[in-house]
Design a protein around this motif. Structure first.
Motif, short mmCIF file in Angstrom:
data_model
loop_
_atom_site.label_atom_id
_atom_site.label_comp_id
_atom_site.label_asym_id
_atom_site.label_seq_id
_atom_site.Cartn_x
_atom_site.Cartn_y
_atom_site.Cartn_z
N ARG A 180 6.28 6.92 1.70
CA ARG A 180 6.40 6.68 3.22
C ARG A 180 5.94 8.31 3.77
O ARG A 180 6.71 8.74 4.58
CB ARG A 180 7.62 6.07 3.50
N PRO A 181 4.77 8.50 3.60
CA PRO A 181 4.50 10.08 4.06
C PRO A 181 4.60 10.04 5.62
O PRO A 181 4.71 11.20 6.27
CB PRO A 181 3.10 10.21 3.63
N ILE A 182 4.24 8.92 6.47
CA ILE A 182 4.39 9.13 7.95
C ILE A 182 5.64 9.82 8.22
O ILE A 182 5.61 10.33 9.41
CB ILE A 182 4.16 7.68 8.53
N THR A 183 6.69 9.62 7.64
CA THR A 183 8.04 10.09 7.83
C THR A 183 7.94 11.48 7.79
O THR A 183 8.99 12.09 8.39
CB THR A 183 9.07 9.54 7.22
N GLY A 215 0.79 -1.10 0.09
CA GLY A 215 -0.17 0.05 0.07
C GLY A 215 0.71 1.30 0.06
O GLY A 215 0.18 2.41 -0.14
N LEU A 216 2.22 1.19 0.05
CA LEU A 216 2.86 2.47 -0.06
C LEU A 216 2.81 2.96 -1.69
O LEU A 216 2.96 2.23 -2.41
CB LEU A 216 4.15 2.21 0.36
N ARG A 217 2.67 4.31 -1.72
CA ARG A 217 2.62 4.94 -3.01
C ARG A 217 3.12 6.08 -3.02
O ARG A 217 2.79 7.11 -2.37
CB ARG A 217 1.01 5.02 -3.32
N SER A 218 4.14 6.33 -4.02
CA SER A 218 4.58 7.75 -4.21
C SER A 218 3.81 8.62 -5.29
O SER A 218 4.08 9.65 -5.41
CB SER A 218 6.16 7.52 -4.81
N GLY A 278 7.59 12.09 11.59
CA GLY A 278 8.85 11.58 11.89
C GLY A 278 9.82 12.83 11.52
O GLY A 278 9.65 13.82 11.54
N THR A 279 11.07 12.60 11.18
CA THR A 279 12.09 13.63 11.05
C THR A 279 12.61 13.96 9.52
O THR A 279 13.63 14.43 9.30
CB THR A 279 13.56 12.95 11.74
N ASN A 280 11.85 13.46 8.62
CA ASN A 280 11.91 13.61 7.20
C ASN A 280 11.40 14.87 6.36
O ASN A 280 10.47 15.30 6.82
CB ASN A 280 11.31 12.55 6.52
N VAL A 281 12.36 15.34 5.69
CA VAL A 281 11.86 16.37 4.72
C VAL A 281 12.11 15.97 3.46
O VAL A 281 13.45 15.46 2.99
CB VAL A 281 12.64 17.79 5.02
N ALA A 338 -1.39 3.72 4.06
CA ALA A 338 -1.38 2.68 3.04
C ALA A 338 -2.69 2.12 2.70
O ALA A 338 -3.28 1.73 1.63
CB ALA A 338 -0.55 1.64 3.58
N GLU A 339 -3.52 1.99 3.92
CA GLU A 339 -4.72 1.37 3.62
C GLU A 339 -5.94 2.25 2.78
O GLU A 339 -6.47 1.85 1.85
CB GLU A 339 -5.52 1.05 5.12
N ALA A 340 -5.69 3.32 3.10
CA ALA A 340 -6.52 4.44 2.00
C ALA A 340 -5.93 4.07 0.48
O ALA A 340 -6.85 4.22 -0.24
CB ALA A 340 -6.40 5.86 2.47
N ASN A 341 -4.84 4.07 0.40
CA ASN A 341 -4.36 3.88 -0.83
C ASN A 341 -4.87 2.66 -1.48
O ASN A 341 -5.23 2.76 -2.74
CB ASN A 341 -2.78 3.86 -0.95
N LEU A 342 -5.08 1.53 -0.70
CA LEU A 342 -5.46 0.33 -1.36
C LEU A 342 -6.77 0.43 -1.52
O LEU A 342 -7.27 -0.09 -2.84
CB LEU A 342 -4.95 -0.91 -0.15
N ALA A 343 -7.72 1.06 -0.63
CA ALA A 343 -8.95 1.49 -0.85
C ALA A 343 -9.28 1.97 -2.02
O ALA A 343 -10.11 1.39 -2.98
CB ALA A 343 -9.66 1.88 0.15
#
Ligand code: UD1
Length: 377
Positions: A312-315, A119-122, A319-322, A150-155
């Motif tokens: 991986r938008p949760i990061t 379910g991960l989508r870029s 998280g610490t990602n930009v 991921a679940e929303a992407n899959l739905a």
């Protein structure tokens, strides 16, 4: 056997390790197939040793090739393995060519397909991994996700959400399991014969990795990146374990020398415990890797991602990602913000707690019981 587990490329190895352990703890009969997509010792054997993964029962030895050739070779060589072992399900992880190839073989044979990290989508179909992700999820019977997006992407793609289970991140299981064993950064540099003095003087370093085709396959893009990195390294020295693809491009474009003109320690591809140590001890991480965006979030280390999008938008949310793409100005601005102490510490996302593989095996055991009873052999 019950479950045939598949690995092919470096980012698969850290995901399969906790799953194999949890399957065996549950008494499920698992076998491991390595497609051989990655084969160099420093892309491959060292990870098995570092992570305590059992030796693959079968190695398909496909090696490198165009996407079509590599995918087709995995399929051709994997089919007789399924015929021979008659698994109750095939378990694939991540998004590499081996993932879609083995999933496709299994699904055409009516063998259950289990996808871990579904379910991960870029939403960038120019990425080969995005094609692998979308297609694998469409033919999977059981889908395990690492984050709620991921679940929303899959739905949205019409996947029956009854098949989808949010279990957390097996790669973080591995990180937490090995954190204390990580190789301290000084040791990795010393082993590579790097002079530590500039790093000690600067009071830290940034860890850098680069291998996405969008960053390394175009001469202009890679040249600009090298210039930017060389200039950043004057403020904070960088440690750069170089992927074989990237090394080939740097040499091919005549950029190898230019890279060495900054304070950049160029290392061969790092083993798992080395890379973990390099990330853990770093002031910041610059990368275009998928997995490292998550690992830095789990470690609480600032991550500057050299891509325009992330699957991986949760990061980003927690998280610490930009994201900064490969635009020099944005890279420099993000880098300076971290050095100025202007970075978010973030928090560790839900279920990234070291127990994702156990959750997977809980669901999997129930699913297998429902599907059909185990037969001997
Ligand atoms: C693959 C995955 C990517 C993952 C990356 C991690 C796909 C589509 N891509 O990309 O998602 O992030 O692995 O490494 O599956 N090579 C070697 N030695 C090796 C392996 C590869 O020299 O052990 C060389 C190959 O000859 C090739 C290049 O590296 O020229 C790329 O290898 P390949 O596996 O095709 O793709 P990656 O770019 O590594």
């Amino acid at each position: 056997c019950d479950i045939l587990c598949i690995v092919g490329a470096r980012p698969n190895f850290m995901k399969i390790a906790p799953i194999m352990r949890a399957l065996s703890a549950r008494g499920l009969r698992a076998r491991l197939v390595h497609t051989g997509q990655h084969y160099d010792s420093d892309m491959n054997d060292r990870f098995f040793a570092d992570l305590g993964i059992p030796r693959p029962d079968i190695n398909l030895e496909v090696g490198s090739g165009s996407h079509a050739v590599q995918t087709a070779e995995v399929m051709r060589r994997f089919e007789p393995v399924v015929d021979d072992l008659q698994p109750r399900a095939v378990l694939v992880v991540g998004d590499v060519n081996s993932t879609i190839a083995c999933a496709l073989v299994a699904s055409k044979k009516g063998v259950g397909v289990i996808h871990v990290e579904a379910g991960l989508r870029s939403y960038d179909r120019g990425m080969p991994e995005e094609i692998n992700r979308v297609l694998t999820d469409q033919i999977s019977d059981l889908l395990f996700t690492t984050e709620r997006h991921a679940e929303a992407n899959l739905a949205r793609e019409g996947v029956d959400t009854g098949r989808v289970h949010f279990v957390g991140n097996v790669m973080i299981d591995t990180l937490l399991h090995n954190r204390e064993r990580a190789v301290p950064w000084r040791e990795s540099l010393r082993a590579a014969g790097v002079d530590l003095a500039p790093f000690e003087a600067a009071g830290g370093y940034g860890a850098l990795t680069l291998h996405r085709p969008s960053n390394v396959d175009d001469e202009g893009v890679l040249g600009r990146l090298v210039d930017t990195l060389v200039s950043l390294s004057r403020d904070l020295p960088l440690v750069f374990p170089v992927h074989p693809r990237t090394r080939a491009r740097l040499e091919g474009f005549g950029l190898w020398k230019r890279l060495q003109s900054g304070r950049i320690a160029v290392l061969p591809p790092a083993g798992y415990l080395e890379m973990l140590g390099l990330m853990r001890d770093a002031r910041l991480v610059l990368t275009d890797s998928g997995g490292m965006q998550e690992e830095t979030t789990a470690l609480g280390v600032p991550c500057i991602t050299l891509r325009d999008n992330t699957e991986r938008p949760i990061t980003l949310d927690e998280g610490t990602n930009v994201l900064v793409g490969n635009d020099p100005e944005r890279i420099v601005a993000a880098f300076n913000a971290v050095l100025a102490g202007d970075d978010r510490r973030g928090r560790v996302p839900e279920h990234w707690d070291g127990r994702a593989a156990e959750r997977i095996v809980d669901v999997l055991a129930g699913w297998l019981d429902q599907r059909r009873p185990a037969t001997a052999g």
